[in-house]
Design a protein around this motif. Sequence first.
Motif, PDB file in Angstrom:
ATOM      1  N   ILE A 182       0.833  -1.206   0.000  1.00  6.40           N
ATOM      2  CA  ILE A 182       0.000   0.000   0.000  1.00  6.40           C
ATOM      3  C   ILE A 182       0.867   1.255   0.000  1.00  6.40           C
ATOM      4  N   GLU A 183       1.869   1.278   0.878  1.00  7.73           N
ATOM      5  CA  GLU A 183       2.716   2.464   1.012  1.00  7.73           C
ATOM      6  C   GLU A 183       3.471   2.770  -0.280  1.00  7.73           C
ATOM      7  N   ASN A 184       3.832   1.731  -1.012  1.00  9.18           N
ATOM      8  CA  ASN A 184       4.607   1.931  -2.236  1.00  9.18           C
ATOM      9  C   ASN A 184       3.760   1.855  -3.506  1.00  9.18           C
ATOM     10  N   LYS A 185       2.434   1.772  -3.301  1.00 13.53           N
ATOM     11  CA  LYS A 185       1.486   1.770  -4.430  1.00 13.53           C
ATOM     12  C   LYS A 185       1.865   0.724  -5.483  1.00 13.53           C
ATOM     13  N   LEU A 186       2.095  -0.507  -5.022  1.00 16.20           N
ATOM     14  CA  LEU A 186       2.540  -1.578  -5.901  1.00 16.20           C
ATOM     15  C   LEU A 186       1.358  -2.305  -6.529  1.00 16.20           C
ATOM     16  N   PRO A 187       1.480  -2.709  -7.779  1.00 15.62           N
ATOM     17  CA  PRO A 187       0.376  -3.420  -8.447  1.00 15.62           C
ATOM     18  C   PRO A 187       0.159  -4.801  -7.841  1.00 15.62           C
ATOM     19  N   ARG A 188      -1.094  -5.160  -7.681  1.00 11.76           N
ATOM     20  CA  ARG A 188      -1.449  -6.466  -7.117  1.00 11.76           C
ATOM     21  C   ARG A 188      -1.650  -7.489  -8.229  1.00 11.76           C
ATOM     22  N   HIS A 189      -1.322  -8.724  -7.916  1.00  3.81           N
ATOM     23  CA  HIS A 189      -1.640  -9.805  -8.852  1.00  3.81           C
ATOM     24  C   HIS A 189      -3.155  -9.864  -8.993  1.00  3.81           C
ATOM     25  N   PRO A 190      -3.688  -9.865 -10.209  1.00  2.02           N
ATOM     26  CA  PRO A 190      -5.152  -9.802 -10.401  1.00  2.02           C
ATOM     27  C   PRO A 190      -5.920 -10.965  -9.785  1.00  2.02           C
ATOM     28  N   LEU A 191      -5.275 -12.112  -9.575  1.00  2.00           N
ATOM     29  CA  LEU A 191      -5.994 -13.259  -9.023  1.00  2.00           C
ATOM     30  C   LEU A 191      -6.211 -13.160  -7.516  1.00  2.00           C
ATOM     31  N   VAL A 192      -5.464 -12.291  -6.840  1.00  2.00           N
ATOM     32  CA  VAL A 192      -5.648 -12.143  -5.389  1.00  2.00           C
ATOM     33  C   VAL A 192      -7.075 -11.704  -5.085  1.00  2.00           C
ATOM     34  N   ALA A 193      -7.597 -10.776  -5.864  1.00  2.00           N
ATOM     35  CA  ALA A 193      -8.959 -10.284  -5.656  1.00  2.00           C
ATOM     36  C   ALA A 193     -10.011 -11.345  -5.949  1.00  2.00           C
ATOM     37  N   LYS A 194      -9.592 -12.431  -6.598  1.00  2.00           N
ATOM     38  CA  LYS A 194     -10.526 -13.512  -6.932  1.00  2.00           C
ATOM     39  C   LYS A 194     -10.396 -14.695  -5.971  1.00  2.00           C
ATOM     40  N   GLY A 195      -9.677 -14.482  -4.842  1.00  2.00           N
ATOM     41  CA  GLY A 195      -9.605 -15.521  -3.816  1.00  2.00           C
ATOM     42  C   GLY A 195      -8.395 -16.415  -3.886  1.00  2.00           C
ATOM     43  N   TYR A 196      -7.324 -15.942  -4.543  1.00  2.00           N
ATOM     44  CA  TYR A 196      -6.094 -16.730  -4.647  1.00  2.00           C
ATOM     45  C   TYR A 196      -4.957 -16.012  -3.896  1.00  2.00           C
ATOM     46  N   VAL A 208      -9.165 -19.898  -2.180  1.00  2.00           N
ATOM     47  CA  VAL A 208      -9.139 -20.199  -0.748  1.00  2.00           C
ATOM     48  C   VAL A 208     -10.324 -19.514  -0.082  1.00  2.00           C
ATOM     49  N   LYS A 209     -11.040 -20.249   0.764  1.00  2.00           N
ATOM     50  CA  LYS A 209     -12.187 -19.692   1.474  1.00  2.00           C
ATOM     51  C   LYS A 209     -11.729 -18.906   2.696  1.00  2.00           C
ATOM     52  N   GLU A 210     -12.575 -18.021   3.149  1.00  2.00           N
ATOM     53  CA  GLU A 210     -12.268 -17.225   4.343  1.00  2.00           C
ATOM     54  C   GLU A 210     -12.017 -18.150   5.528  1.00  2.00           C
ATOM     55  N   GLY A 211     -10.929 -17.901   6.241  1.00  2.00           N
ATOM     56  CA  GLY A 211     -10.580 -18.717   7.402  1.00  2.00           C
ATOM     57  C   GLY A 211      -9.621 -19.847   7.099  1.00  2.00           C
ATOM     58  N   GLU A 212      -9.442 -20.195   5.824  1.00  2.00           N
ATOM     59  CA  GLU A 212      -8.501 -21.245   5.454  1.00  2.00           C
ATOM     60  C   GLU A 212      -7.074 -20.705   5.457  1.00  2.00           C
ATOM     61  N   ASP A 213      -6.105 -21.602   5.594  1.00  2.00           N
ATOM     62  CA  ASP A 213      -4.708 -21.219   5.467  1.00  2.00           C
ATOM     63  C   ASP A 213      -4.480 -20.670   4.061  1.00  2.00           C
ATOM     64  N   PRO A 214      -3.731 -19.554   3.934  1.00  2.00           N
ATOM     65  CA  PRO A 214      -3.531 -18.952   2.614  1.00  2.00           C
ATOM     66  C   PRO A 214      -2.945 -19.897   1.570  1.00  2.00           C
ATOM     67  N   ARG A 215      -2.183 -20.908   2.017  1.00  2.00           N
ATOM     68  CA  ARG A 215      -1.580 -21.841   1.059  1.00  2.00           C
ATOM     69  C   ARG A 215      -2.409 -23.116   0.866  1.00  2.00           C
ATOM     70  N   SER A 216      -3.601 -23.151   1.450  1.00  2.00           N
ATOM     71  CA  SER A 216      -4.417 -24.367   1.336  1.00  2.00           C
ATOM     72  C   SER A 216      -4.926 -24.608  -0.081  1.00  2.00           C
ATOM     73  N   GLY A 217      -4.882 -23.580  -0.906  1.00  2.00           N
ATOM     74  CA  GLY A 217      -5.304 -23.752  -2.289  1.00  2.00           C
ATOM     75  C   GLY A 217      -4.242 -24.322  -3.197  1.00  2.00           C
ATOM     76  N   ARG A 218      -3.047 -24.563  -2.669  1.00  2.00           N
ATOM     77  CA  ARG A 218      -1.966 -25.155  -3.455  1.00  2.00           C
ATOM     78  C   ARG A 218      -1.985 -26.669  -3.265  1.00  2.00           C
TER      79      ARG A 218
END
Length: 243
Positions: A182-196, A208-218
């Motif tokens: 946020i502080e450096n205004k860096l572009p986000r990977h577009p899939l993050v907003a889609k739950g990845y 990944v569903k809310e509450g799951e480990d962030p790497r559970s989708g791998r």
Amino acid sequence: MLDEALDGRAARLNERYRHHAATEVLRRAVSDPDLGRVTLVSSFGAESVVLLHMVSVVAPGLPVLFIDTQMLFPETLEYQREVSAKLGLTNVQVITASEQEIARNDPDGTLHKFDANACCDFRKTVPLERVLSGYDAWITGRKRFQNGERAALEFFEPEPPARLRINPLAHWRSEDVQEYMIENKLPRHPLVAKGYPSIGCAPCTSPVKEGEDPRSGRWRGQDKSECGIHFIGGRMVRGKVSA
């Protein structure tokens, strides 16, 4: 003796940099004679832009190795081009398995369905090792908070027989990563907003569903939590990897 020497180098470097912030670890590491030839390996994934931005500030000509498995999301390939251009990275090297290796190991593109380790091995580990063999140390974006196997991660790790891994963000929290973006205004990977929140190859990555480990989708449903590029002595570590 060789492993002891490598362990000793890692221990000395961890002591030397113990009180340094991530940016200073990176800034000094790229020119530290105890580390030799250094490169950054980046997936251009969900959080990769933090380290890439730091490199663009302290050493924009540093070699950046990007492994194109030829099974990545189209969004990742576009993001790689966008970030490289935006940050002015001048030495991004795209690494792939050869056509001959693909024809021999996975001619119909289905290997991931019945042997994900073998697929990661020839598409990621083998091509990367060919290039990494020319370096003494490589920078990773691994962090302690990512999973249990990384809970004791330090700035510097030995990778026998003779290479070191540098983890500048080892002690960062998830909040630190987001604040830096946020502080450096860096572009986000577009899939993050889609739950990845963690992004690998398209066939082996799921939302990944809310509450799951962030790497559970791998590699969901498999006893596997690392792609294999965090290997020991040029050999892929199967399944889970100790930090």
